[in-house]
Design an enzyme around this catalytic site. Sequence first.
Site, PDB file in Angstrom:
ATOM      1  N   HIS A 191      -7.981  -5.095  -0.967  1.00 58.56           N
ATOM      2  CA  HIS A 191      -6.704  -4.443  -0.696  1.00 58.56           C
ATOM      3  C   HIS A 191      -5.795  -5.290   0.180  1.00 58.56           C
ATOM      4  CE1 HIS A 191      -3.906  -1.207  -0.580  1.00 58.56           C
ATOM      5  NE2 HIS A 191      -3.967  -1.090   0.722  1.00 58.56           N
ATOM      6  N   SER A 232       0.849  -1.176   0.000  1.00 54.86           N
ATOM      7  CA  SER A 232       0.000   0.000   0.000  1.00 54.86           C
ATOM      8  C   SER A 232       0.897   1.242   0.000  1.00 54.86           C
ATOM      9  CB  SER A 232      -0.946  -0.032   1.199  1.00 54.86           C
ATOM     10  OG  SER A 232      -1.928   0.962   1.117  1.00 54.86           O
TER      11      SER A 232
END
Length: 718
Positions: free
Chosen positions: A693, A579
């Site tokens: 994610h 991320s």
Amino acid sequence: MSSSPHVRLAAGLVFGCATTLLAAGPVFDARAAAPAATAKPMTQTTAPEDPYLWLEAVEDPKALDWVRERNAKAEAEIASTPEFQKLEGDLRAILDSDARIPAVQKIGAHYYNFWRDKAQPRGVWRRTTLLEYRKPNPQWETVIDLDALNAAEKENWVWHGAECLKPQYQRCLIALSRGGADADVTREFDLENKTWVEGGFFRPEAKGGLQWIDRDTVYVYTDFGQGSMTESGYPRVVKEWKRGTPIESAKVVYEGKPEDMYIAAYRDLTPGYERDFVSRTIAFYNDELYLRGKDGKLVRIDVPNSVNKSVHNQWMTLELREPWTLKDRTYEAGSLLAIDFDKFMAGSRDFDVVFTPDEHTSLSGHAWTKNHLVLTLLNDVKSKVRVMTPLGEGGWRQSLLTGAPPVGTVSVSPVDPDLNDWLWMTTTDFLTPTALSLVDIGKQPEKLKSMPAFFEADGLVAEQQFATSKDGTKIPYFIVRPKHMNMDGTTPTLLWGYGGFEVSYTATYTAMAGRGWLQNGGVYVLANIRGGGEYGPRWHQAALKANRHKAYEDFAAVAEDLFARKITSPQHLGAQGGSNGGLLMGNMITQYPQLFGAVVCQVPLLDMKRYSHLLAGASWMAEYGDPDTKDWEFIQTFSPYHLLKDGAKYPPVLFTTSTRDDRVHPGHARKMMAKMEAMGADVRYYENIEGGHGGAANNQQEAHMRALAYTFLWQKLK
């Protein structure tokens, strides 16, 4: 209740679905990747034609064929060996183990847990009593079987959490996601009969949520159609919705602006303190909180937008991110203030200062029990828990929580703040399996559960060191290594980092890294670089926007400190991050390639010219800047996709992402891979079709992804 429901809800998507208290290694941060769907319109400052723009079409058959081809190559290179298959099996066994600690949430008289294992890969929401939970092998009652639901509905639902209506706790709003994406549906569930409510509240698939007002009324913030979402893809409109009426007829409560980040509303249902709030989040670290009266009128809570605002019973607490001057007094950034909420609304500004930071100590979190305010502190990234008890007239008694270990990480959460002063307390460090205790404040903790050891820790030692960054700042980092290793620079070492969004990473039992890395003889390093929250707001703000380079200089300084200590050397040092940490990895690849022998770059941000136009990117401009303005002058200095140079020598890289990631667009990893591949760099790529994610939608997928990373790094660094 939090002043930012979007943060609570987004956090739930990543953390709230945790089935155990098993720390499998650092996880991706929810705040750094909150939900979004739509894209900010491009402006005339659009970059020159990008030959790999077509890879941003997530579900395009041509793009997916490209993905499958590279997945096959990565699998053939990394996953074809018996060593990989054994590691994957071992990691899957850890994730599926019944010896994990089931984390529970008290809802009414029962204690609820969401659990996944080999037999139940999607998981079950189940409950037990405290009497049973105290036993080594509790008896559980299944409430929702997600695998059975998926089979019946021919779906691939992933659990996103439950919001149950107190104080009766008869009805719940259940959030379910297809394949692990942030977009989800909300369905009403009868907790007494364990059945879905026919004709009950139902929110179609979108980013957003429902919050109870009463049994027949909810707040709904979701995609109502064209123009109802912000440029970041969050809800722009919140409405009040009555049972039995179409969602289209719901009454508008508040409308934000298109450039806002997230609009939401919620009711604090604490008996005797029922209040309604509307939250307008303009950007990260910039939000407004409104009290909604019975007449529907909104009154703004008059404090700076950067303040983290919380209201609990009669108290309002304010966590300051910037200095705040009132009349002749200035309150420091990082402080925690408290005041009677009703008195504040009547005009009082007579705050109690509950906590003030110092050079070494910051506030990590705070939570109320019935009679106490419990502070979790970090002292040079090591946990302490302080109990604050209001005495009236501005006085507070303070004490340290009994039973908390002196070194390591302690986390606490209230069991039922409406009823008692009980806390769940988990304690852990890198080499000590996590333990869970029940604490009645003022009494000795009752140890309830402890994880077994998932890797051999004998012969290992964990220590903290400090590196000196380019500007002279001391950067803490943790090393887990063999106690009697040869200090000759030849030991394979994995350096992990994040450095963003004021998120802190501390010493936790990393079962997956322990089995996948330490048990093989490697060294594991966690860098607490600037951009994170380890020393409070100042640590985060030191690496914002034009100062982003300081986070990368910090990470490089830790690498160089490892070399100076003869822990490892460049050819034996690997780096890993996801991320915002994937952006960190991209900058290590492009700006510091000489420091690393291999890099794993997970669900990354990489094209910083287009990031604000992809999925949730527009919501992160408070962190990175706006690339469609003069900010591009500094953003381009940390945009890995644009920093790549023909002829440069880069370390071997593994990119991983997920097709279903609707936070950080998979196009970042796809395009970086394609560009480096065309340059002849040593790169490979794996994209999971599910997972959101977090990269994985079930234990099998998570084990596979982690085994790919560890095997690749070991192949390159040994």
